[in-house]
Write an enzyme that holds these catalytic residues in place. Structure first.
Site, PDB file in Angstrom:
ATOM      1  N   LYS A  83      37.907  47.385  42.840  1.00 24.20           N
ATOM      2  CA  LYS A  83      38.292  46.854  44.158  1.00 24.20           C
ATOM      3  C   LYS A  83      38.812  48.041  44.968  1.00 24.20           C
ATOM      4  O   LYS A  83      39.948  48.056  45.456  1.00 24.20           O
ATOM      5  CB  LYS A  83      39.347  45.755  43.970  1.00 24.20           C
ATOM      6  CG  LYS A  83      39.698  44.996  45.228  1.00 24.20           C
ATOM      7  CD  LYS A  83      38.607  44.063  45.708  1.00 24.20           C
ATOM      8  CE  LYS A  83      39.011  43.410  47.008  1.00 24.20           C
ATOM      9  NZ  LYS A  83      37.909  42.688  47.667  1.00 24.20           N
ATOM     10  N   ASP A  86      34.515  41.303  43.988  1.00 24.30           N
ATOM     11  CA  ASP A  86      34.140  40.026  44.620  1.00 24.30           C
ATOM     12  C   ASP A  86      32.619  39.914  44.734  1.00 24.30           C
ATOM     13  O   ASP A  86      32.029  38.852  44.491  1.00 24.30           O
ATOM     14  CB  ASP A  86      34.825  39.830  45.989  1.00 24.30           C
ATOM     15  CG  ASP A  86      35.004  41.122  46.775  1.00 24.30           C
ATOM     16  OD1 ASP A  86      34.649  42.196  46.240  1.00 24.30           O
ATOM     17  OD2 ASP A  86      35.469  41.071  47.920  1.00 24.30           O
ATOM     18  N   ASP A  98      34.193  35.715  31.402  1.00 25.04           N
ATOM     19  CA  ASP A  98      34.160  34.253  31.251  1.00 25.04           C
ATOM     20  C   ASP A  98      33.123  33.642  32.197  1.00 25.04           C
ATOM     21  O   ASP A  98      32.405  32.712  31.834  1.00 25.04           O
ATOM     22  CB  ASP A  98      35.538  33.642  31.524  1.00 25.04           C
ATOM     23  CG  ASP A  98      36.366  33.533  30.254  1.00 25.04           C
ATOM     24  OD1 ASP A  98      36.135  34.353  29.331  1.00 25.04           O
ATOM     25  OD2 ASP A  98      37.227  32.642  30.173  1.00 25.04           O
TER      26      ASP A  98
END
Ligand code: NAD
Length: 381
Positions: free
Chosen positions: A213, A245, A273
């Protein structure tokens, strides 16, 4: 060769699935002329019940002396009301730290026979995908300074210094209690995990996507700089940066674009996940946690599944594939690992399904029990 394996069966379905993996390892031993010796140790809820702590010293010592560690899963409702530092899951964090396991490898692969189990549309996944997520495991925000402090009217020094960089801080309202967690990475921590990712890419499709990020976080800017520096040592590997993102979105839009994803502890936790769900069942996905030596901790990514424990319903394939990762990464037995992975693919192609996969693809049987699925894999081996 002889190999000593510490077995941590743990709680819930842990004992059933570890038993399956042991049967597969023994069959590999017979076929290829190796001996696997096992020593069992307590970890998790069963350790709390028997020894009063989730990770007894004897378990730590046993894992340190073994060549490698195979873990089922820990935790369950019986221990849910315990305070954070007494919960069964503490055993996992403790083991990672005690064994210096700073990298977590999670292959996320869609088997052709299971295209129908992915929640993504067939036209997105029918070509398949094969991603290796390399997650930093002992640094970042999960291990940074954290705490709470009473309300302050003024911003902290750090925030003041950054005020002109971040509009958000100007609007920050500091009334009430303040809680903070700190994301921090050192050059050395980033370097060692980057080497793991680049080395892994060399054995695959030679592409690393480093996820950060860096448009907001200083720790991510250092991450990016260091990853690029390490990347210069691997000119044969293509390196791409991606903001987290965007990566979360791209995994859903086009998972096949990824080969190796390299990322920090928290981003890796979340993205892995997300990615795991693209394959359908959590019962299929293995993982390896590795450090500077060949010793590793191998475990399925799922938990102890208390809702199906003791009923013979658990899918043993994630743990069997974790054992295959142990053969490959800890013992250097690539042909043996290939053989186990091929056997798993073959049983799925043949339509064998445990209950979590029932009704998916060309099934030719009633859902198989844990033991029956294990038997099918053994037959293929
Ligand atoms: P879970 O992964 O145990 O179960 C989620 C769902 O997936 C359940 O419906 C379960 O039946 C199913 N499932 C999981 N593994 C399966 C398998 N091999 N075959 C078929 N179905 C399977 O997650 P949860 O229910 O959130 O957690 C249960 C306990 O496990 C909690 O105490 C949690 O803290 C612990 N946990 C442990 C680990 C670990 O040991 N590494 C990881 C995650 C959760």
């Amino acid at each position: 060769m002889n190999y000593n394996i510490a077995l941590l069966k743990g709680d819930g379905i842990g004992p059933e699935i570890v038993e399956s993996a042991v049967a597969v390892l023994d069959a590999v031993g017979q076929k290829f002329g190796h001996t696997f010796a096992y020593e069992e140790y307590l970890a998790g809820g069963c350790a709390l019940d028997e020894a009063g702590e989730p990770l007894p010293q004897a378990t730590i010592e046993g894992c340190k002396t073994a060549d490698s560690v195979l873990l089922g899963a820990v935790g369950g409702p019986k221990w849910d009301s315990l305070p954070g530092d007494k919960r069964p899951e503490c055993a996992l964090l403790g083991l990672r730290l005690e064994l210096g396991l700073f990298s977590n490898l999670r292959p996320v692969k869609l088997y052709p026979a299971l295209v129908g189990v992915s929640p993504l549309r067939a036209d997105i996944v029918e070509a398949g995908f094969d991603i290796l997520i390399v997650r930093e495991l002992t640094g970042g925000i999960y291990f940074g300074k954290r705490g709470r402090q009473a309300s302050k009217n003024n911003e902290s020094e750090g925030n003041e210094a950054k005020n002109n960089e971040s509009e958000g801080n100007e609007a920050k309202n500091n009334e009430g209690e303040i809680a903070f967690d700190t994301e921090s990475y050192s050059t050395a921590e980033i370097e060692r995990i980057a080497h793991v990712a680049f080395a892994a890419a060399r054995t695959r499709s030679k592409r690393v996507t480093s996820v950060d990020k860096a448009n907001v976080l200083e720790s991510s800017r250092l991450w990016r700089e260091v990853v690029h520096r390490v990347g210069e040592e691997y000119p044969d590997i293509e390196l791409l940066d991606m903001l987290v993102d965007n990566a979360a979105m791209q995994l859903i839009r086009n998972p096949a674009q990824f080969d190796v994803i390299l990322t920090s502890n928290m981003f890796g936790d979340i993205l892995s996940d997300e990615a795991s769900q693209l394959t359908g069942s959590i019962g299929l996905l293995p993982s390896a946690s590795l450090g500077a030596t060949s010793k590793g901790l191998y475990e399925p990514i799922h938990g102890s599944a208390p809702d199906i424990a003791g009923q013979g319903l658990a899918n043993p394939l994630a743990t069997i594939l974790s054992a295959a990762m142990m053969l490959r990464y800890s013992f250097g037995l690539a042909a043996e690992a290939d053989c186990v992975e091929a056997a798993v693919e073959e049983v799925l192609e043949a339509g064998c399904r445990t209950a979590d996969l029932a009704g998916v693809g060309e099934t030719n049987t009633e859902p198989l029990s844990t033991a029956a699925m294990t038997k099918e894999v053994l037959k293929c081996l």
